[in-house]
Design a protein around this motif. Structure first.
Motif, PDB file in Angstrom:
ATOM      1  N   PRO A  92      -9.190  11.621  -0.239  1.00  0.00           N
ATOM      2  CA  PRO A  92      -9.022  12.525   0.894  1.00  0.00           C
ATOM      3  C   PRO A  92      -9.070  11.845   2.251  1.00  0.00           C
ATOM      4  CG  PRO A  92     -11.189  12.795  -0.128  1.00  0.00           C
ATOM      5  CD  PRO A  92     -10.389  11.919  -1.040  1.00  0.00           C
ATOM      6  N   GLY A  93      -9.653  10.649   2.338  1.00  0.00           N
ATOM      7  CA  GLY A  93      -9.741   9.994   3.639  1.00  0.00           C
ATOM      8  C   GLY A  93      -8.522   9.196   4.027  1.00  0.00           C
ATOM      9  N   GLY A  94      -7.678   8.848   3.063  1.00  0.00           N
ATOM     10  CA  GLY A  94      -6.497   8.065   3.362  1.00  0.00           C
ATOM     11  C   GLY A  94      -6.788   6.582   3.485  1.00  0.00           C
ATOM     12  N   VAL A  95      -5.732   5.781   3.650  1.00  0.00           N
ATOM     13  CA  VAL A  95      -5.839   4.331   3.755  1.00  0.00           C
ATOM     14  C   VAL A  95      -6.139   3.937   5.197  1.00  0.00           C
ATOM     15  CG1 VAL A  95      -4.580   2.170   3.524  1.00  0.00           C
ATOM     16  CG2 VAL A  95      -4.320   3.947   1.799  1.00  0.00           C
ATOM     17  N   LEU A  96      -7.142   3.076   5.390  1.00  0.00           N
ATOM     18  CA  LEU A  96      -7.506   2.606   6.721  1.00  0.00           C
ATOM     19  C   LEU A  96      -6.686   1.394   7.135  1.00  0.00           C
ATOM     20  CD1 LEU A  96     -11.408   2.861   6.439  1.00  0.00           C
ATOM     21  CD2 LEU A  96      -9.830   4.539   7.413  1.00  0.00           C
ATOM     22  N   ARG A  97      -6.486   0.473   6.196  1.00  0.00           N
ATOM     23  CA  ARG A  97      -5.731  -0.751   6.515  1.00  0.00           C
ATOM     24  C   ARG A  97      -5.210  -1.363   5.227  1.00  0.00           C
ATOM     25  NH1 ARG A  97     -11.090  -1.857   7.294  1.00  0.00           N
ATOM     26  NH2 ARG A  97     -10.895  -1.434   9.511  1.00  0.00           N
ATOM     27  N   THR A  98      -4.183  -2.186   5.346  1.00  0.00           N
ATOM     28  CA  THR A  98      -3.620  -2.895   4.202  1.00  0.00           C
ATOM     29  C   THR A  98      -3.405  -4.362   4.572  1.00  0.00           C
ATOM     30  OG1 THR A  98      -1.330  -2.415   4.840  1.00  0.00           O
ATOM     31  CG2 THR A  98      -2.415  -0.828   3.388  1.00  0.00           C
ATOM     32  N   ARG A  99      -3.351  -5.195   3.547  1.00  0.00           N
ATOM     33  CA  ARG A  99      -3.060  -6.617   3.749  1.00  0.00           C
ATOM     34  C   ARG A  99      -2.557  -7.199   2.436  1.00  0.00           C
ATOM     35  NH1 ARG A  99      -7.523  -9.871   1.867  1.00  0.00           N
ATOM     36  NH2 ARG A  99      -6.763 -11.613   3.114  1.00  0.00           N
ATOM     37  N   ARG A 100      -1.907  -8.362   2.528  1.00  0.00           N
ATOM     38  CA  ARG A 100      -1.430  -9.079   1.331  1.00  0.00           C
ATOM     39  C   ARG A 100      -2.179 -10.402   1.243  1.00  0.00           C
ATOM     40  NH1 ARG A 100       2.825  -7.046  -1.360  1.00  0.00           N
ATOM     41  NH2 ARG A 100       3.998  -5.343  -0.371  1.00  0.00           N
ATOM     42  N   PRO A 101      -3.203 -10.464   0.384  1.00  0.00           N
ATOM     43  CA  PRO A 101      -4.018 -11.684   0.287  1.00  0.00           C
ATOM     44  C   PRO A 101      -3.318 -12.846  -0.403  1.00  0.00           C
ATOM     45  CG  PRO A 101      -4.752 -10.064  -1.313  1.00  0.00           C
ATOM     46  CD  PRO A 101      -3.706  -9.391  -0.483  1.00  0.00           C
ATOM     47  N   GLY A 102      -2.192 -12.592  -1.069  1.00  0.00           N
ATOM     48  CA  GLY A 102      -1.493 -13.661  -1.779  1.00  0.00           C
ATOM     49  C   GLY A 102      -0.239 -13.134  -2.424  1.00  0.00           C
ATOM     50  N   PRO A 103       0.555 -14.014  -3.033  1.00  0.00           N
ATOM     51  CA  PRO A 103       1.781 -13.570  -3.711  1.00  0.00           C
ATOM     52  C   PRO A 103       1.460 -12.597  -4.849  1.00  0.00           C
ATOM     53  CG  PRO A 103       1.748 -15.969  -3.446  1.00  0.00           C
ATOM     54  CD  PRO A 103       0.385 -15.477  -3.097  1.00  0.00           C
ATOM     55  N   GLY A 104       2.248 -11.555  -4.942  1.00  0.00           N
ATOM     56  CA  GLY A 104       2.040 -10.580  -6.006  1.00  0.00           C
ATOM     57  C   GLY A 104       0.766  -9.790  -5.871  1.00  0.00           C
ATOM     58  N   MET A 105       0.255  -9.650  -4.649  1.00  0.00           N
ATOM     59  CA  MET A 105      -0.982  -8.904  -4.417  1.00  0.00           C
ATOM     60  C   MET A 105      -0.815  -7.974  -3.222  1.00  0.00           C
ATOM     61  SD  MET A 105      -3.988 -11.765  -4.838  1.00  0.00           S
ATOM     62  CE  MET A 105      -4.022 -12.897  -6.228  1.00  0.00           C
ATOM     63  N   LEU A 106      -1.497  -6.858  -3.258  1.00  0.00           N
ATOM     64  CA  LEU A 106      -1.569  -5.932  -2.137  1.00  0.00           C
ATOM     65  C   LEU A 106      -2.976  -5.360  -2.110  1.00  0.00           C
ATOM     66  CD1 LEU A 106      -0.182  -4.404   0.172  1.00  0.00           C
ATOM     67  CD2 LEU A 106       0.449  -2.640  -1.472  1.00  0.00           C
ATOM     68  N   GLU A 107      -3.573  -5.379  -0.940  1.00  0.00           N
ATOM     69  CA  GLU A 107      -4.960  -4.929  -0.797  1.00  0.00           C
ATOM     70  C   GLU A 107      -5.025  -3.823   0.245  1.00  0.00           C
ATOM     71  OE1 GLU A 107      -8.290  -7.939  -1.245  1.00  0.00           O
ATOM     72  OE2 GLU A 107      -8.477  -7.436   0.880  1.00  0.00           O
ATOM     73  N   TRP A 108      -5.846  -2.813  -0.009  1.00  0.00           N
ATOM     74  CA  TRP A 108      -6.025  -1.751   0.967  1.00  0.00           C
ATOM     75  C   TRP A 108      -7.462  -1.284   0.979  1.00  0.00           C
ATOM     76  CZ3 TRP A 108      -3.493  -1.257  -3.650  1.00  0.00           C
ATOM     77  CH2 TRP A 108      -3.963  -0.309  -4.557  1.00  0.00           C
TER      78      TRP A 108
END
Length: 520
Positions: A409-425
């Motif tokens: 319910p709070g939604g995504v605050l931020r995203t980043r790509r720490p490396g190839p084939g990765m997605l972080e939020w």
């Protein structure tokens, strides 16, 4: 057949669809001047006259029962007529495509749309069941979706055997094997719970494209239905509880309509607007030897092996003159120092290897459990949670992230790509949410998730802690997430470089295959 007038009133204009039980036509009611749908019921060739009469009476009775149902998610039945010794069902014409057609042409339904469709069909079934009417053939091809978002259940109570039995007088099973409840296959008494099973199999197919028991051949499908459990690895985790509840083989233990609606409502409820990002403040704690020494009123000196005196901070800070480093220290007899017993700090993490081949250094002291393609560890006070979900999917990482985040319910605050084939939020949410049954209601949590692509599998690792504890918990969470190593595949170069899979811990009480063993 086009242009034929049925019962001197209903004009057949074009064929809409054809199946084993009949043909559906688009027609026109010449008396009321409105569009209609006409179902031509086909009776098996060579059927004895007595059986034909029984089938006609049965179909007429079922259609008239269906006409009693007044619900927006049920195709209205207007009339039942006999023509050429066969029953014809006159129904509401619904403009839309079936769930089966939508999934075949456009792919799986989004999880929230599937939950909404499930609730509409469930509401229709509940209304029918209150009238003592069963559908007996809930499946994707019998649910129409309109452009306005309406889900409509068709063929209500028409293609059925007599009474509540799943078998005809010849012992043949009626209905669609891949979506049929086990009790119907066994020839047992079937009630409303049988329709709920079929709804569960239908929702599974809406999310994956096929029934959980489809094996390509009727007998193999029926055998799987009776003896096997569904594979939920490609199903979004939020849908697991409702599907597992509906697809329980024992109808007495199966989730009822109220429980299923409650779970589907939690999944389909829209998320509030994204919460404004806040920064959690931290108070630094500074502890020096001077403070300790001053508080205790203790003055001491330590001798290095060379005889050089080391003066404590508290003493150096005083105004008293320091002793000369060249002068001998007074020969005051001192007892031999007694070794102070040291206690080793308990480990923060412990290595664990999944039966699927991946490995991770999971948090020590947390209770773990493993389900289909989902492994989790929960902190004893429910202040923390770590999970690894295996998605057997060809979707890109952003799509998977959006699907996961839609449940928070709070939604995504931020995203980043720490490396190839990765997605972080990172996300923030307040319990309860349908995907976090472990959480304490009313408590706000911060969650760090990382999706890692490994072959045909996407691994979603999520570290969650109370918002108030996030400052001290995030460091351990990042350490745990960074320790993940996907399974090695023959001939595959891993993006982890020289990193090797973590071997199972050999500590007592830590068998490698059971994440739920308590620490000792």
């Amino acid at each position: 057949m086009v242009g034929r007038l049925i019962a001197r009133r209903y004009l057949l204009r074009s064929e809409l669809g054809r199946g084993g039980m009949g043909v559906v036509w688009q027609g026109h009611d010449t008396l009321l001047n409105r569009p209609i749908a006409v179902k031509e019921v086909l009776l098996p060739a060579g059927l004895p006259e007595l059986d034909r009469e029984r089938q006609l009476l049965r179909t007429t009775r079922e259609a008239r029962n269906a006409a009693k149902i007044n619900h927006p998610s049920v195709v209205a039945v207007y009339d039942v007529v006999e023509e050429d010794g066969r029953p014809w069902i006159i129904m509401e014409l619904v403009q839309g495509r079936s769930v089966e057609e939508v999934v075949a042409t456009s792919g799986a339904l989004p999880i929230r749309q599937a939950a909404d469709v499930g609730r509409q069909v469930l509401s229709a079934l509940r209304t029918a069941h209150e009238l003592g009417i069963l559908h007996r053939d809930v499946k994707p091809s019998n649910i129409l979706l309109t452009q306005e978002g309406r889900a409509v259940l068709t063929d209500f109570g028409i293609a059925t055997a007599e009474g509540d039995s799943s078998l005809t007088s010849t012992g043949m099973v009626t209905g669609s094997p891949a979506f049929m409840a086990p009790e119907r296959v066994r020839g047992e008494e079937a009630g409303p719970a049988s329709d709920l099973w079929s709804l569960g199999a239908t929702l599974y197919a809406a999310l994956l494209g096929r029934s959980p028991f489809e094996r390509g051949e009727p007998m193999a499908t029926l055998t799987a239905l009776l003896t096997e459990e569904p594979d939920y690895r490609r199903i979004p985790p939020a849908m697991h509880p409702v599907l597992q509840g509906l697809l329980t083989k024992d109808p007495a233990q199966r989730a009822d309509a109220e429980a299923a609606d409650r779970m589907l409502a939690a999944i389909g409820s829209p998320a509030p607007a994204r919460a404004r990002e806040r920064t959690a403040g931290r108070t630094p704690w500074i502890l020096t030897a001077a403070v300790v020494a001053a508080a205790a009123g203790v003055a001491f000196a330590l001798l290095r092996p060379t005889g050089e005196a080391v003066v404590p901070v508290a003493q150096r800070a005083s105004t008293s003159p320091l002793p000369s480093l060249t002068q001998p220290v007074a020969a005051t007899p001192t007892p031999s120092p007694t070794p102070t017993p040291t206690r080793s700090r308990p480990p923060l993490v412990r290595a664990w290897t999944s039966p699927a081949g991946w490995s991770v250094k999971r948090p020590a002291g947390w209770r773990g459990s493993r389900k289909d393609a989902y492994t989790e560890w929960i902190k004893p006070d429910r202040g923390g949670h770590f999970s690894i979900q295996e998605h057997y999917s060809t979707q890109d990482l952003t799509t998977i992230m959006n699907g996961e985040a839609a449940l928070l319910p709070g939604g995504v605050l931020r995203t980043r790509r720490p490396g190839p084939g990765m997605l972080e939020w990172e996300a923030r949410w307040t319990a309860p949410v349908p995907s976090a049954a472990w959480a304490v209601p009313g408590v706000t949590y911060r969650q760090l998730s990382r999706a890692i692509l490994g072959g045909d599998t996407v691994y979603v690792l999520s570290w969650t802690a109370r918002e108030a504890d996030w400052g001290k918990s995030a460091k351990l969470g990042r350490r745990v997430i960074a320790s993940f190593v996907p399974p090695e595949r023959p001939g595959q170069d891993t993006e982890q470089g020289d990193q090797k899979p973590v071997q199972p811990s050999q500590e007592p009480g830590q068998p490698s295959q059971d994440p739920g063993q308590p620490d000792r």
